[in-house]
Design a protein around this motif. Sequence first.
Motif, mmCIF file in Angstrom:
data_model
loop_
_atom_site.group_PDB
_atom_site.id
_atom_site.type_symbol
_atom_site.label_atom_id
_atom_site.label_comp_id
_atom_site.label_asym_id
_atom_site.label_seq_id
_atom_site.Cartn_x
_atom_site.Cartn_y
_atom_site.Cartn_z
ATOM 1 N N GLU A 57 56.213 19.338 -16.532
ATOM 2 C CA GLU A 57 56.126 19.108 -17.979
ATOM 3 C C GLU A 57 54.719 19.401 -18.487
ATOM 4 O O GLU A 57 54.553 19.912 -19.598
ATOM 5 N N LEU A 58 53.708 19.090 -17.694
ATOM 6 C CA LEU A 58 52.325 19.399 -18.039
ATOM 7 C C LEU A 58 52.152 20.908 -18.213
ATOM 8 O O LEU A 58 51.575 21.369 -19.199
ATOM 9 N N ALA A 59 52.670 21.679 -17.274
ATOM 10 C CA ALA A 59 52.580 23.133 -17.343
ATOM 11 C C ALA A 59 53.305 23.673 -18.574
ATOM 12 O O ALA A 59 52.794 24.560 -19.266
ATOM 13 N N GLN A 60 54.478 23.121 -18.868
ATOM 14 C CA GLN A 60 55.241 23.600 -20.020
ATOM 15 C C GLN A 60 54.531 23.282 -21.330
ATOM 16 O O GLN A 60 54.503 24.114 -22.249
ATOM 17 N N LEU A 61 53.929 22.101 -21.425
ATOM 18 C CA LEU A 61 53.181 21.726 -22.617
ATOM 19 C C LEU A 61 52.056 22.731 -22.871
ATOM 20 O O LEU A 61 51.892 23.239 -23.975
ATOM 21 N N ALA A 62 51.286 23.027 -21.824
ATOM 22 C CA ALA A 62 50.177 23.982 -21.957
ATOM 23 C C ALA A 62 50.697 25.379 -22.299
ATOM 24 O O ALA A 62 50.134 26.066 -23.157
ATOM 25 N N ALA A 63 51.763 25.809 -21.653
ATOM 26 C CA ALA A 63 52.330 27.135 -21.914
ATOM 27 C C ALA A 63 52.822 27.252 -23.349
ATOM 28 O O ALA A 63 52.637 28.288 -23.994
ATOM 29 N N ASP A 64 53.414 26.188 -23.870
ATOM 30 C CA ASP A 64 53.896 26.216 -25.250
ATOM 31 C C ASP A 64 52.740 26.369 -26.240
ATOM 32 O O ASP A 64 52.867 27.063 -27.250
#
Length: 120
Positions: A57-64
Amino acid sequence: MPGDRITLTGLKVFGRHGVFEHEKREGQHFVVDITAWLDLTPAATSDDLTTTLHYGELAQLAADIVGGEPYDLIESVAGRIADEVVKDERLSAVEVTVHKPSAPIPLDFADVAVTVRRDR
């Protein structure tokens, strides 16, 4: 601040950030590193994902954020990621580095990066 931390490095995301119009139009890849400080004792003893920071979820937040709204400065991109991540009250601090390896610099260089830190 606890010494425990979760680190995500080398997240590569296409974005359209930069001062120049061609940077926003053509875009480029950015690389993100995130270190989050939090007490990992609850996760280590319970073996329960809900007691820790979910790095997917951390990675997805940053990617978004990187793949979303264009900013002029990578300082703004890094700050936005850090501000969102540190909303998790379990964290005592977060450090975010945004690399711009294709920055428009007419010299031979390996990388340009900005690092921001937010403490609770």
